[in-house]
Design an enzyme around this catalytic site. Structure first.
Site, PDB file in Angstrom:
ATOM      1  N   LYS A 200      25.786 -19.924  -7.214  1.00  0.00           N
ATOM      2  CA  LYS A 200      25.044 -19.349  -8.350  1.00  0.00           C
ATOM      3  C   LYS A 200      24.729 -17.889  -8.058  1.00  0.00           C
ATOM      4  O   LYS A 200      23.848 -17.580  -7.263  1.00  0.00           O
ATOM      5  CB  LYS A 200      23.733 -20.102  -8.610  1.00  0.00           C
ATOM      6  CG  LYS A 200      23.126 -19.644  -9.948  1.00  0.00           C
ATOM      7  CD  LYS A 200      21.627 -19.729 -10.008  1.00  0.00           C
ATOM      8  CE  LYS A 200      20.899 -18.432  -9.788  1.00  0.00           C
ATOM      9  NZ  LYS A 200      21.175 -17.312 -10.682  1.00  0.00           N
ATOM     10  N   GLU A 275      17.864 -16.240   3.934  1.00  0.00           N
ATOM     11  CA  GLU A 275      17.946 -14.845   4.368  1.00  0.00           C
ATOM     12  C   GLU A 275      17.099 -14.071   3.375  1.00  0.00           C
ATOM     13  O   GLU A 275      17.480 -13.941   2.216  1.00  0.00           O
ATOM     14  CB  GLU A 275      19.411 -14.405   4.374  1.00  0.00           C
ATOM     15  CG  GLU A 275      19.663 -13.241   5.302  1.00  0.00           C
ATOM     16  CD  GLU A 275      19.604 -11.926   4.572  1.00  0.00           C
ATOM     17  OE1 GLU A 275      18.514 -11.308   4.581  1.00  0.00           O
ATOM     18  OE2 GLU A 275      20.611 -11.523   3.980  1.00  0.00           O
ATOM     19  N   CYS A 309      18.427  -5.665   2.270  1.00  0.00           N
ATOM     20  CA  CYS A 309      17.325  -6.411   2.893  1.00  0.00           C
ATOM     21  C   CYS A 309      16.957  -5.806   4.247  1.00  0.00           C
ATOM     22  O   CYS A 309      15.810  -5.877   4.661  1.00  0.00           O
ATOM     23  CB  CYS A 309      17.679  -7.883   3.009  1.00  0.00           C
ATOM     24  SG  CYS A 309      19.301  -8.148   3.685  1.00  0.00           S
ATOM     25  N   GLU A 406       7.863  -4.989   0.854  1.00  0.00           N
ATOM     26  CA  GLU A 406       9.263  -4.622   0.660  1.00  0.00           C
ATOM     27  C   GLU A 406       9.408  -4.001  -0.731  1.00  0.00           C
ATOM     28  O   GLU A 406       9.082  -4.622  -1.741  1.00  0.00           O
ATOM     29  CB  GLU A 406      10.155  -5.856   0.759  1.00  0.00           C
ATOM     30  CG  GLU A 406      11.619  -5.514   0.604  1.00  0.00           C
ATOM     31  CD  GLU A 406      12.528  -6.727   0.719  1.00  0.00           C
ATOM     32  OE1 GLU A 406      12.251  -7.747   0.076  1.00  0.00           O
ATOM     33  OE2 GLU A 406      13.528  -6.621   1.449  1.00  0.00           O
TER      34      GLU A 406
HETATM   35  P1  NAP Z   1      15.072 -13.465  -6.344  1.00  0.00           P
HETATM   36  O1  NAP Z   1      14.264 -13.746  -7.552  1.00  0.00           O
HETATM   37  O2  NAP Z   1      14.701 -14.085  -5.057  1.00  0.00           O
HETATM   38  O3  NAP Z   1      16.604 -13.827  -6.709  1.00  0.00           O
HETATM   39  C1  NAP Z   1      17.613 -14.193  -5.777  1.00  0.00           C
HETATM   40  C2  NAP Z   1      18.404 -15.360  -6.339  1.00  0.00           C
HETATM   41  O4  NAP Z   1      17.554 -16.498  -6.492  1.00  0.00           O
HETATM   42  C3  NAP Z   1      18.985 -15.103  -7.729  1.00  0.00           C
HETATM   43  O5  NAP Z   1      20.227 -15.767  -7.849  1.00  0.00           O
HETATM   44  C4  NAP Z   1      17.951 -15.739  -8.624  1.00  0.00           C
HETATM   45  O6  NAP Z   1      18.442 -16.079  -9.885  1.00  0.00           O
HETATM   46  C5  NAP Z   1      17.592 -16.961  -7.827  1.00  0.00           C
HETATM   47  N1  NAP Z   1      16.300 -17.544  -8.148  1.00  0.00           N
HETATM   48  C6  NAP Z   1      15.226 -16.945  -8.753  1.00  0.00           C
HETATM   49  N2  NAP Z   1      14.210 -17.834  -8.884  1.00  0.00           N
HETATM   50  C7  NAP Z   1      14.636 -19.002  -8.346  1.00  0.00           C
HETATM   51  C8  NAP Z   1      14.044 -20.288  -8.182  1.00  0.00           C
HETATM   52  N3  NAP Z   1      12.784 -20.547  -8.567  1.00  0.00           N
HETATM   53  N4  NAP Z   1      14.753 -21.277  -7.594  1.00  0.00           N
HETATM   54  C9  NAP Z   1      16.006 -21.030  -7.162  1.00  0.00           C
HETATM   55  N5  NAP Z   1      16.633 -19.846  -7.318  1.00  0.00           N
HETATM   56  C10 NAP Z   1      15.954 -18.836  -7.889  1.00  0.00           C
HETATM   57  O7  NAP Z   1      15.155 -11.951  -6.118  1.00  0.00           O
HETATM   58  P2  NAP Z   1      15.083 -10.849  -7.279  1.00  0.00           P
HETATM   59  O8  NAP Z   1      14.065 -11.206  -8.299  1.00  0.00           O
HETATM   60  O9  NAP Z   1      16.437 -10.672  -7.791  1.00  0.00           O
HETATM   61  O10 NAP Z   1      14.588  -9.631  -6.452  1.00  0.00           O
HETATM   62  C11 NAP Z   1      13.207  -9.547  -6.093  1.00  0.00           C
HETATM   63  C12 NAP Z   1      13.045  -9.117  -4.691  1.00  0.00           C
HETATM   64  O11 NAP Z   1      13.828  -9.933  -3.801  1.00  0.00           O
HETATM   65  C13 NAP Z   1      13.553  -7.738  -4.398  1.00  0.00           C
HETATM   66  O12 NAP Z   1      12.700  -6.743  -4.825  1.00  0.00           O
HETATM   67  C14 NAP Z   1      13.661  -7.813  -2.904  1.00  0.00           C
HETATM   68  O13 NAP Z   1      12.397  -7.669  -2.329  1.00  0.00           O
HETATM   69  C15 NAP Z   1      14.151  -9.201  -2.663  1.00  0.00           C
HETATM   70  N6  NAP Z   1      15.596  -9.277  -2.449  1.00  0.00           N
HETATM   71  C16 NAP Z   1      16.034  -9.484  -1.181  1.00  0.00           C
HETATM   72  C17 NAP Z   1      17.390  -9.563  -0.925  1.00  0.00           C
HETATM   73  C18 NAP Z   1      17.929  -9.802   0.438  1.00  0.00           C
HETATM   74  O14 NAP Z   1      19.095  -9.536   0.686  1.00  0.00           O
HETATM   75  N7  NAP Z   1      17.165 -10.339   1.365  1.00  0.00           N
HETATM   76  C19 NAP Z   1      18.297  -9.391  -1.972  1.00  0.00           C
HETATM   77  C20 NAP Z   1      17.815  -9.191  -3.273  1.00  0.00           C
HETATM   78  C21 NAP Z   1      16.453  -9.154  -3.491  1.00  0.00           C
HETATM   79  P3  NAP Z   1      18.234 -15.056 -11.137  1.00  0.00           P
HETATM   80  O15 NAP Z   1      18.952 -13.840 -10.779  1.00  0.00           O
HETATM   81  O16 NAP Z   1      18.834 -15.816 -12.250  1.00  0.00           O
HETATM   82  O17 NAP Z   1      16.741 -14.824 -11.258  1.00  0.00           O
END
Ligand code: NAP
Ligand code: MG
Length: 503
Positions: A200, A275, A309, A406
């Site tokens: 996904k 991660e 990240c 972050e």
């Molecule tokens: P996120 O909400 O954690 O999204 C990452 C993935 O998880 C996406 O595929 C997202 O789908 C999915 N997801 C969201 N809510 C979920 C749930 N309740 N259950 C299962 N899967 C779920 O991250 P984001 O909102 O895109 O970004 C927010 C913050 O995450 C960033 O500002 C950053 O701090 C962090 N981040 C970290 C990394 C890393 O490499 N460690 C990468 C990206 C972001 P949808 O896209 O459909 O919401």
């Protein structure tokens, strides 16, 4: 204004065809619509305009993908495929990624906003190398034999050994910052280990995952081995995590969602690897070679617009070189060419989404309000695209949100330290522990600091350097498990002990 928008007339034929119609999902070897009949928009971050639409999967679609993945896992074509066959298929996938490298890099840049130079020079080659590296593991997964001494069976001889078996159906949930690389970081070790996968992608960047789905079919993987579904994380991601038919969740993304996944996954005792986020420290000692240090720091925080990240977002400079290094960093940040991803001259693109742009802007405002000194940047660019300029704050401290949290954007928080002990204390004063870097020319100082830093990676005189062989993952709240290296294969296998009484 339009100067900061991508020129879509230059897209390759294959990519203009790709975005010219709504994209379907891959379930059980077939391209299908969402059972709910819903779609959502994919946007160009350089303009905010809709590029194409993808399916908005329902929970029923998750069920269908689980049925397909389970059938493939238990079916002859994949379940009984020899390791060398899995290796051959992965090598074929790597070859196809390489063959289409230019188109895939263009699609990744278009979808995420990252500079085409980075997609071409880093994301795609790292992905190709990684799939090849993992292909080799398919034929090198092995157990061990044991001479056991069962104390209550002194007269029986035993032949005892372990075997590694695939963990089963894997749900891979990935973020939007490095969409292609994150997809293969999950797919390749899972497939090498003999698992089947439901992938996904993030809703902001689903395109290259769907393109990988096409290449998986072309490579000849049996139907249902790889399924790609698109839709909202809060709905279908959540349904994957609680689904009894999924054995393991491999997740990369925010620490908050990672924690929720860990909590909810425990009900079905899923195998979970995470991660998550980071707030990685960069320590510059006063003997550092500044000519090499400056590009390392700049790449560490501004590559991929800070949406990494392991971004080196907290910079600690030893007092004696502080003024000199800060002046040079300010000049270097100002000279970064910000523009649309597809422009070959662009060094930093827009943020991935309007939401991410707003979130970063709010952190910048908080930094100013909390009393940090804005040295460079600090603003959005005049454009419809989601741009934020490279930003550096000086005179920060650990009470400030820009130091503690972050940001996931091009924002560097800097402070001064006097001795090594203070540098270590500041570096470790964070709930995160993903990565770090040390700049010094003194090997003794480097060797004193390296074990003291609580992080999964310590880079020395460089930052954000990745290789397929090097395990990557977090201490503390930055995650559980290590991706890449042989450790990654372990995330996708169970160990079975076999003990046979020998007559
Ligand atoms: P996120 O909400 O954690 O999204 C990452 C993935 O998880 C996406 O595929 C997202 O789908 C999915 N997801 C969201 N809510 C979920 C749930 N309740 N259950 C299962 N899967 C779920 O991250 P984001 O909102 O895109 O970004 C927010 C913050 O995450 C960033 O500002 C950053 O701090 C962090 N981040 C970290 C990394 C890393 O490499 N460690 C990468 C990206 C972001 P949808 O896209 O459909 O919401
Ligand atoms: Mg989200």
């Amino acid at each position: 204004m339009t100067a900061l928008c991508n020129d879509l007339t230059t897209l390759s034929r294959i990519n203009s065809d790709f975005i010219s119609r709504d994209r379907q999902m891959l379930i059980g070897g077939a391209w299908v619509d969402s059972s709910a009949g819903a779609t959502f928009a994919v946007r160009d971050p350089s303009s905010g305009k809709e590029l194409t639409r993808v399916q908005k999967a329902s929970v029923q679609d998750v069920d269908a993908a689980v049925v397909a993945a389970r059938k493939a896992l238990e079916g002859k074509a994949w379940g009984e495929a020899r390791p060398a066959e899995r290796e051959r298929l992965l090598l074929r996938l790597a070859d196809l990624l390489e063959k289409h490298a230019d188109d895939i890099a263009e699609l990744e840049s278009l979808d995420n906003g990252k500079p085409i130079s980075q997609a071409t020079g880093l994301d795609v080659p790292l992905s190709v190398n990684f799939v090849r590296y993992m292909a080799g593991f398919a034929t090198k997964i092995h157990g061990r034999t044991f001479d056991v001494s069962v104390p209550y069976a002194p007269d029986t001889r035993f032949f005892a050994y372990t075997r590694r078996e695939p963990v089963g159906v894997v749900g891979a949930i990935i973020p939007w910052n490095m969409p292609l690389l994150m997809a293969v970081w999950k797919l390749a070790p899972a497939l090498a280990a003999g698992c089947t996968v439901i992938l996904k992608p993030a809703s902001d960047t689903p395109l290259t995952a769907l393109r990988i789905g096409e290449l998986v079919l072309e490579a000849g993987f049996p139907e249902g081995v790889v399924n790609v579904i698109t839709g909202a994380g809060g709905e279908i991601g959540d349904a994957m995590v609680s689904h009894p038919g999924i054995d393991k969740i491999a997740f990369t993304g925010s620490t908050s969602v990672g924690k929720a996944i860990a909590r909810s996954g425990v009900d079905t005792m899923k195998r979970i690897s995470l991660e998550l986020g980071g707030k990685s420290p960069v320590i510059v000692l006063d003997d550092a070679d500044l000519a090499a240090t400056i590009p390392g720091i700049i790449l560490g925080i501004f590559a991929n617009c800070g949406q990494v990240c392991s971004a080196g977002s907290r910079l600690y400079i030893q007092r004696g070189i502080y003024d000199r290094l800060m002046a040079a960093l300010g000049d270097a940040a100002k000279s970064i060419k910000v523009g649309p991803g597809l422009d070959p001259a662009t060094q930093m693109g827009p943020m991935v989404s309007a939401g991410q742009q707003r979130s970063v802007q709010a952190y910048i405002e908080a930094g100013v309000a909390e009393g940090a000194e804005l040295v460079v940047g600090g603003g959005q660019l005049a454009s419809e695209g989601f741009y934020v300029s490279p930003t550096i704050f000086a005179n920060t401290d650990h009470s400030m949100s820009i130091v503690r949290e972050e940001i996931f954007g091009p924002v560097l928080a800097v402070q001064c330290f006097d001795d090594e002990a203070e540098a270590v204390k500041l570096a470790n004063d964070t709930p995160y522990g993903l990565a770090s870097s040390i700049y010094s020319t003194n090997v003794n100082r480097i060797q004193r600091l390296t074990p003291a830093i609580k992080a999964g990676t310590v880079w020395v005189n460089c930052h954000n350097i990745f290789d397929a062989a090097l395990p990557f993952g977090g201490y503390k709240e930055s995650g559980i498990g290590r991706e890449m290296g042989e450790e990654a294969v372990g995330l996708y296998s169970e160990i079975k002990s076999v003990c046979m009484a020998v007559g």
